[in-house]
Motif scaffolding. Structure first.
Motif, PDB file in Angstrom:
ATOM      1  N   GLU A 251       0.803  -1.214   0.000  1.00  0.00           N
ATOM      2  CA  GLU A 251       0.000   0.000   0.000  1.00  0.00           C
ATOM      3  C   GLU A 251       0.841   1.271   0.000  1.00  0.00           C
TER       4      GLU A 251
ATOM      5  N   VAL B  60       0.671  -7.880  10.992  1.00  0.00           N
ATOM      6  CA  VAL B  60      -0.489  -8.611  10.493  1.00  0.00           C
ATOM      7  C   VAL B  60      -0.788  -9.758  11.456  1.00  0.00           C
TER       8      VAL B  60
ATOM      9  N   THR C 130       1.389   0.106  10.734  1.00  0.00           N
ATOM     10  CA  THR C 130       0.042  -0.359  10.413  1.00  0.00           C
ATOM     11  C   THR C 130      -0.224  -1.681  11.109  1.00  0.00           C
TER      12      THR C 130
ATOM     13  N   LYS D 143      -2.968  -4.831  10.921  1.00  0.00           N
ATOM     14  CA  LYS D 143      -4.051  -5.466  10.184  1.00  0.00           C
ATOM     15  C   LYS D 143      -4.469  -6.734  10.931  1.00  0.00           C
ATOM     16  N   ASN D 144      -5.695  -6.776  11.361  1.00  0.00           N
ATOM     17  CA  ASN D 144      -6.202  -7.935  12.078  1.00  0.00           C
ATOM     18  C   ASN D 144      -7.084  -8.757  11.142  1.00  0.00           C
ATOM     19  N   ASN D 145      -6.582  -9.901  10.710  1.00  0.00           N
ATOM     20  CA  ASN D 145      -7.332 -10.802   9.835  1.00  0.00           C
ATOM     21  C   ASN D 145      -7.931 -11.974  10.600  1.00  0.00           C
TER      22      ASN D 145
END
Length: 210
Positions: free
Chosen positions: A76, A165, A191, A193-195
């Motif tokens: 990104e 992540v 950053t 990111k919670n998946n």
């Protein structure tokens, strides 16, 4: 120190068992003791006024591990990227080999024998950031920490991106120290990111040393 001696607020006693006997420094033990005494912050503390730790920590989470399913990440930002999956640095997903001269990325624990004493896994750079049981908890439970060192007169043209992540339910304690030398300058993008569909517990400390 056995797990039986670490009776305190769950779910964190289980996580402390990650550390080997060698890692259980005096500073870790002292930080754990302060956490046991203070417990989780409440709404009465201004810095945590809007954070409900009691609710967030009501369920027990297992420590993270290095086993992950294959993952694809969309880039990104135009950056030098460091990718952490469930708290562990993934070399194959990071730009470690693309870092410009004058930028050093090291595991503080793996390289503690040759790093300056002031930059250690248990350094006061981290534990004395604030008088706070959450920072103490990080000091006690962090499995590893990473040093990003920018040498003298280095001005990066692109930011360093720290991408965390999370792919599964787990509990993660991480810390990163950015050490800036004379006349060095960088920008940092961080950053998370919670998946995970079941949520994660994250205690992350990022600090700079000038």
């Amino acid at each position: 120190m056995s797990l039986n001696t670490l009776e305190t607020h769950l779910p964190f006693s289980l996580n402390y068992a990650q550390a080997s006997a060698e890692e259980m420094s005096l500073e870790r033990q002292e930080a754990w003791g302060r956490y046991k005494n203070l417990g989780l912050p409440s709404h009465r503390l201004e810095s945590w006024r809007y954070t409900d730790f009691r609710s967030a920590c009501s369920n027990s989470f297992e420590p993270s591990d290095t086993i992950i399913d294959p993952i694809e990440l969309v880039r990104e930002h135009d950056s030098f990227r460091l990718v952490f999956i469930n708290g562990f640095l993934r070399h194959e997903l990071s730009d470690l080999n693309l870092m410009p001269d004058g930028v050093i990325i090291e595991s503080i624990y793996d390289n503690r024998n040759h790093l300056n004493q002031s930059v250690s896994l248990h350094s006061n750079v981290f534990s004395n950031l604030i008088t706070d049981s959450i920072v103490d908890l990080n000091t006690a439970l962090a499995v590893d920490s990473y040093l990003i060192k920018i040498e003298k007169n280095i001005h990066l043209t692109k930011p360093i991106e720290i991408l965390n992540v999370f792919s599964k339910k787990c509990s993660v304690f991480t810390r990163i120290l950015i050490e800036l030398s004379t006349n060095s300058r960088i920008k940092v993008i961080e950053t998370i990111k919670n998946n995970s569909s079941e949520g994660v517990q994250i205690n992350h400390v990022l600090s700079t040393k000038l």
